[in-house]
Design an enzyme around this catalytic site. Structure first.
Site, PDB file in Angstrom:
ATOM      1  N   ASP A   1     -30.978  20.962  10.049  1.00 29.34           N
ATOM      2  CA  ASP A   1     -29.947  20.999  11.242  1.00 29.34           C
ATOM      3  C   ASP A   1     -28.930  21.818  10.863  1.00 29.34           C
ATOM      4  O   ASP A   1     -28.570  21.926   9.495  1.00 29.34           O
ATOM      5  CB  ASP A   1     -29.469  19.680  11.865  1.00 29.34           C
ATOM      6  CG  ASP A   1     -28.990  19.815  13.127  1.00 29.34           C
ATOM      7  OD1 ASP A   1     -28.885  20.812  13.818  1.00 29.34           O
ATOM      8  OD2 ASP A   1     -28.409  18.872  13.615  1.00 29.34           O
TER       9      ASP A   1
ATOM     10  N   ARG B   1     -25.163  14.623  28.438  1.00 25.51           N
ATOM     11  CA  ARG B   1     -24.736  15.346  26.920  1.00 25.51           C
ATOM     12  C   ARG B   1     -23.264  15.480  26.828  1.00 25.51           C
ATOM     13  O   ARG B   1     -22.652  16.005  27.556  1.00 25.51           O
ATOM     14  CB  ARG B   1     -25.471  16.646  26.895  1.00 25.51           C
ATOM     15  CG  ARG B   1     -24.844  17.231  25.664  1.00 25.51           C
ATOM     16  CD  ARG B   1     -25.720  18.695  25.308  1.00 25.51           C
ATOM     17  NE  ARG B   1     -26.888  18.562  24.436  1.00 25.51           N
ATOM     18  CZ  ARG B   1     -27.589  19.175  24.149  1.00 25.51           C
ATOM     19  NH1 ARG B   1     -27.072  20.334  23.703  1.00 25.51           N
ATOM     20  NH2 ARG B   1     -28.797  18.777  23.531  1.00 25.51           N
TER      21      ARG B   1
ATOM     22  N   GLN C   1     -34.724  14.379  21.375  1.00 24.34           N
ATOM     23  CA  GLN C   1     -35.223  15.245  20.270  1.00 24.34           C
ATOM     24  C   GLN C   1     -36.290  14.752  19.338  1.00 24.34           C
ATOM     25  O   GLN C   1     -37.200  15.503  18.742  1.00 24.34           O
ATOM     26  CB  GLN C   1     -34.015  15.671  19.232  1.00 24.34           C
ATOM     27  CG  GLN C   1     -34.338  16.814  18.252  1.00 24.34           C
ATOM     28  CD  GLN C   1     -34.796  18.315  18.866  1.00 24.34           C
ATOM     29  OE1 GLN C   1     -34.045  18.819  19.625  1.00 24.34           O
ATOM     30  NE2 GLN C   1     -35.760  18.881  18.402  1.00 24.34           N
TER      31      GLN C   1
ATOM     32  N   HIS D   1     -29.331  11.799  19.086  1.00 25.77           N
ATOM     33  CA  HIS D   1     -30.135  12.708  19.790  1.00 25.77           C
ATOM     34  C   HIS D   1     -31.667  12.145  19.917  1.00 25.77           C
ATOM     35  O   HIS D   1     -32.484  12.814  19.393  1.00 25.77           O
ATOM     36  CB  HIS D   1     -29.922  13.981  19.175  1.00 25.77           C
ATOM     37  CG  HIS D   1     -30.437  15.036  19.905  1.00 25.77           C
ATOM     38  ND1 HIS D   1     -30.700  15.043  21.457  1.00 25.77           N
ATOM     39  CD2 HIS D   1     -30.724  16.466  19.671  1.00 25.77           C
ATOM     40  CE1 HIS D   1     -30.790  16.326  21.933  1.00 25.77           C
ATOM     41  NE2 HIS D   1     -30.958  17.196  20.892  1.00 25.77           N
TER      42      HIS D   1
END
Ligand code: CP
Ligand code: NVA
Length: 313
Positions: free
Chosen positions: A228, A106, A136, A133
């Site tokens: 988000d 990450r 996710q 990502h």
């Protein structure tokens, strides 16, 4: 589906069948875990977890997913290792590849995770970069499948910073899996044209629809509204600018009502800044599904590790 030895860097590298296969495996592993059954497909495997940015869900998911399957996870925080200080990505990759069987990364640059994969010689998993990502999206899609029984044809609207890692990855995944996907954002936060046109190509093959718009009426008919944070990790100095740009796009009761549907769900990758991208009332009304989504990070990340590195014992 045979993903043995593969890295998981972006969903661009995976076919709809492979993405569907990972979701099936995650659902199977989740059902087993609910019955108290864990596995040992990662027995004897050592996994490095490199984090340049903080994490609650992703770190916990890789740790628990690995331990549940009999492996050993080792957390390597940004101040614990030489990467980025004294040692190049290429050299770090070659060292870790000699010791570890798989590497999670990450951090900031997509180029770093790609170099780790190229030079380590072991499967590398993207736990979030500025650009993508991908793990996710697997959790989001498992949650959508649990809620609606299908993915193809669902109308999913992402509202907010339409050019961040979540918007990019949801667009790729949705285009591949046949969703009716909308990015609803002010023009200055639209995704890059190159990625949009790549996704239009995927959509042609899958039957997906892809819309990028700044018109809030695009939420009409949405099965799921997704948002988000307005400032991703590393963009904290943009807070004032983003609040000005994105306040009209807050997910609140009024926006949810504009879907015209009673059963629209709300999704959020978390962490959430309540009062900014989503109001407390909308968040709490949909909290059960949002925390299913968070839990599903673990089952889906476990599936990625098992599929790419696991051995049938
Ligand atoms: N959604 C997500 O990636 O959360 P963390 O930053 O806590 O890992
Ligand atoms: N866009 C957010 C996602 C966090 C999971 C960030 O990069 O901070």
């Amino acid at each position: 589906m045979n993903l043995k030895g593969r890295s998981f860097l972006t969903l661009k590298d995976f076919t709809p069948e492979e993405i569907g296969g990972l979701l099936d495996l995650a659902a199977e592993l989740k059902a087993k875990k609910k019955k108290g059954i864990t596995g040992n497909s990662l027995k004897g495997k050592n996994i490095a977890l490199i984090f340049e940015k903080p994490s609650t869900r992703t770190r916990s998911s890789f740790t628990i997913g690995c331990v549940d399957e009999g492996g050993h996870p080792e957390y390597l925080g940004k101040d614990d290792i030489q990467l980025g200080h004294k040692e190049s990505v290429e050299d770090t990759a070659r060292v870790l590849g000699r010791m570890f069987d798989g590497i999670e990364f990450r951090g900031f640059s997509q180029e770093t995770v790609e170099k780790l994969a190229k030079y380590s010689g072991v499967p590398v998993w993207n736990g979030l970069t500025d650009e993508y990502h991908p793990t996710q999206i697997l959790a989001d899609f498992l949650t959508l499948r649990e809620q609606f029984g299908t993915l193809a044809g669902l109308k999913l609207v992402f509202v907010g910073d339409g050019r961040n890692n979540m918007a990019n990855s949801l667009m790729i995944g949705s285009a591949k899996m046949g969703l009716d996907f909308v990015i609803l954002a002010p023009k200055s936060l639209w995704p890059g044209e190159e990625l949009v046109s790549l996704c239009r190509g995927y959509a042609q093959e899958s039957g997906a629809k892809l819309t990028v718009t700044d018109d809030i009426s695009a939420v009409e008919g949405a099965d799921a509204i997704y948002t988000d944070v307005w400032c991703s990790m590393g963009e904290e100095e943009k807070a004032a600018e983003r609040i000005a740009l994105l306040s009209p796009y807050q997910v609140n009761a009024e926006l949810m009502a504009k879907t015209g549907k009673e059963n629209t769900i709300f999704l959020h990758c978390l962490p959430a800044v309540k009062g900014k991208e989503v109001t407390e009332d909308v968040f709490e009304k949909h909290a059960d599904v949002v925390f299913d989504e968070a839990e599903n990070r673990m089952h889906t990340i476990k599936a990625v590790m098992v599929a790419t590195l696991g051995e049938v014992q």
